[in-house]
Design a protein around this motif. Structure first.
Motif, PDB file in Angstrom:
ATOM      1  N   GLY A  52      -2.179 -15.112  45.084  1.00  0.00           N
ATOM      2  CA  GLY A  52      -2.717 -14.189  46.085  1.00  0.00           C
ATOM      3  C   GLY A  52      -1.636 -13.558  46.928  1.00  0.00           C
ATOM      4  O   GLY A  52      -0.578 -14.148  47.158  1.00  0.00           O
ATOM      5  N   ASP A  53      -1.897 -12.321  47.353  1.00  0.00           N
ATOM      6  CA  ASP A  53      -1.000 -11.638  48.295  1.00  0.00           C
ATOM      7  C   ASP A  53      -1.807 -10.553  49.017  1.00  0.00           C
ATOM      8  O   ASP A  53      -2.949 -10.259  48.637  1.00  0.00           O
ATOM      9  CB  ASP A  53       0.201 -11.010  47.564  1.00  0.00           C
ATOM     10  N   SER A  54      -1.206  -9.977  50.033  1.00  0.00           N
ATOM     11  CA  SER A  54      -1.849  -8.899  50.770  1.00  0.00           C
ATOM     12  C   SER A  54      -0.794  -7.885  51.182  1.00  0.00           C
ATOM     13  O   SER A  54      -0.108  -8.068  52.186  1.00  0.00           O
ATOM     14  CB  SER A  54      -2.543  -9.454  52.015  1.00  0.00           C
ATOM     15  N   PRO A  55      -0.628  -6.805  50.409  1.00  0.00           N
ATOM     16  CA  PRO A  55       0.367  -5.794  50.780  1.00  0.00           C
ATOM     17  C   PRO A  55      -0.005  -5.117  52.104  1.00  0.00           C
ATOM     18  O   PRO A  55      -1.184  -5.079  52.466  1.00  0.00           O
ATOM     19  CB  PRO A  55       0.284  -4.775  49.630  1.00  0.00           C
ATOM     20  N   PHE A 111      -2.591 -16.377  65.705  1.00  0.00           N
ATOM     21  CA  PHE A 111      -2.232 -15.430  64.646  1.00  0.00           C
ATOM     22  C   PHE A 111      -3.476 -14.979  63.905  1.00  0.00           C
ATOM     23  O   PHE A 111      -4.461 -15.723  63.811  1.00  0.00           O
ATOM     24  CB  PHE A 111      -1.286 -16.090  63.633  1.00  0.00           C
ATOM     25  N   THR A 112      -3.398 -13.768  63.356  1.00  0.00           N
ATOM     26  CA  THR A 112      -4.446 -13.323  62.428  1.00  0.00           C
ATOM     27  C   THR A 112      -3.942 -13.621  61.022  1.00  0.00           C
ATOM     28  O   THR A 112      -2.920 -13.082  60.592  1.00  0.00           O
ATOM     29  CB  THR A 112      -4.701 -11.807  62.574  1.00  0.00           C
ATOM     30  N   LEU A 113      -4.654 -14.500  60.334  1.00  0.00           N
ATOM     31  CA  LEU A 113      -4.260 -14.865  58.965  1.00  0.00           C
ATOM     32  C   LEU A 113      -5.400 -14.562  57.999  1.00  0.00           C
ATOM     33  O   LEU A 113      -6.530 -14.289  58.421  1.00  0.00           O
ATOM     34  CB  LEU A 113      -3.927 -16.357  58.884  1.00  0.00           C
ATOM     35  N   CYS A 154       0.789 -13.268  54.385  1.00  0.00           N
ATOM     36  CA  CYS A 154      -0.457 -14.038  54.616  1.00  0.00           C
ATOM     37  C   CYS A 154      -1.247 -13.447  55.785  1.00  0.00           C
ATOM     38  O   CYS A 154      -2.356 -13.897  56.080  1.00  0.00           O
ATOM     39  CB  CYS A 154      -0.142 -15.510  54.897  1.00  0.00           C
ATOM     40  N   VAL A 155      -0.628 -12.475  56.476  1.00  0.00           N
ATOM     41  CA  VAL A 155      -1.351 -11.695  57.492  1.00  0.00           C
ATOM     42  C   VAL A 155      -1.997 -10.533  56.731  1.00  0.00           C
ATOM     43  O   VAL A 155      -1.312  -9.813  56.007  1.00  0.00           O
ATOM     44  CB  VAL A 155      -0.369 -11.152  58.567  1.00  0.00           C
TER      45      VAL A 155
END
Ligand code: SF4
Ligand code: SF4
Length: 317
Positions: free
Chosen positions: A52-55, A100-102, A136-137
């Motif tokens: 998993g990732d979030s560009p 934090f926003t994760l 991860c944000v």
């Protein structure tokens, strides 16, 4: 290598760097064969892997297609997750942020294995184990952190907070082909022939830095300057930024007017125009996200050559 960290039946999330529409050969993303090798090790240890990732902007599924990661995942029958759902997480020990926003998806897993790519980075000098966890944000929320934090030292402190909070069980850094020069996306592949492995992200980054210190032909980003400042007197800030800062410009011959840079700019310092986006340098906080996310490498960083020489001279003392 991974066995001591995994118990049979545990769900294991692998977090590579899939930041944009770049091929594996560009060295901007974690190489699919490195991810494949770790998937197999996780399975051998009895774990159940997913990736998993979030560009910062764009679709992780599209970027996985361009990099060859999706093809490899199909062959290995492993799921790709978009780490897209924001949740607020308390971090009482954080020095810069206590919250934090994760991505909520992180909490569906027992184990996190961090799979960064080792590259130069215009803002932070290099990007590796610690910086990869910024993925991860979820998505564009990352830009808001850039906007909230106006000093480089504070930004680095925030990244360290984040690494402490997420605390992956293991990091395996892909530096087989690293990137030097104008990283993290517009540099050149550099055959470093290294996999960095460790449980402590910061220690691993320090070791990688030592490694490149000894390489004469590895083109580092020059000592990053803290351009991200705010002064109480706007006029003074404007003048100082004008004469001391590096600044982003767009090479019109490469720009395709895709407007990704406009979308990623949290400071709203870029506006769409009939030809290429236009900068408002008074608003620009010098985060260089526009350079990082330009798929055509059309955003270049300019320097005031006179101040640059003075700065380099002073930084020797
Ligand atoms: S500079 Fe890059 S990101 Fe911005 S519009 Fe042009 S091609 Fe797109
Ligand atoms: S124009 Fe580029 S460097 Fe300036 S604030 Fe926007 S994204 Fe950051």
């Amino acid at each position: 290598m991974v066995e001591p960290h995994i118990k049979p039946g545990q769900k294991v999330l692998l977090k590579p760097n899939l930041l944009g529409p770049f091929t594996a050969e560009s060295a901007a993303v974690t190489h699919p064969e490195v991810i494949r090798a770790v998937i197999r090790l996780v399975r051998k240890a009895g774990g159940i892997p997913a990736v998993g990732d979030s560009p910062g902007i764009g679709s992780v599924h599209r970027f996985a297609g361009i990099s060859g990661v999706q093809k490899m995942l199909d062959e290995e029958k492993v799921q790709l997750l978009d780490l897209k759902t924001p949740i607020e997480v308390d971090h009482p020990k954080g020095k810069r942020f206590k919250k934090f926003t994760l991505a909520r998806e992180l909490y569906d897993f027992d184990i996190l294995i961090n799979l960064p790519k080792f590259k130069t980075h215009q803002l932070t000098g290099v990007t590796g184990a610690v910086k990869n966890l910024f993925g991860c944000v979820p998505g564009i929320v990352k830009s808001r952190y850039h906007f909230k934090i106006q000093k480089l030292a504070e930004f680095v402190e925030m990244l360290n907070d984040l690494a402490d909070l997420i605390d992956p069980q293991l990091t395996i850094m892909d530096a087989v082909w690293a990137m030097d020069g104008a990283g993290p996306t517009a540099g050149k592949p550099y055959h470093l022939k290294t996999l960095g492995i460790g449980a402590d992200c910061r220690a691993l980054d320090r070791e990688m830095l030592k490694l490149i210190e000894g390489l004469k032909d590895f083109k580092k980003v020059e000592k990053p300057r803290d351009n991200m400042y705010h002064l109480p007197i706007p006029f003074l800030e404007k003048v100082l930024k004008k004469y001391t800062s590096e600044w982003p410009v767009i090479d019109r011959s490469s720009c395709t007017s895709c407007n990704s840079c406009v979308a990623v700019c949290a400071a709203k310092a870029l506006k769409k125009s009939a030809i290429t986006p236009v900068f408002d340098y008074d608003k620009c906080i010098r985060c260089y996200c526009c350079q990082e996310f330009c798929p055509e490498h059309a955003v270049k960083i300019k320097k005031n050559w006179l101040f640059d020489r003075i700065f380099n001279l002073l930084s020797r003392f």
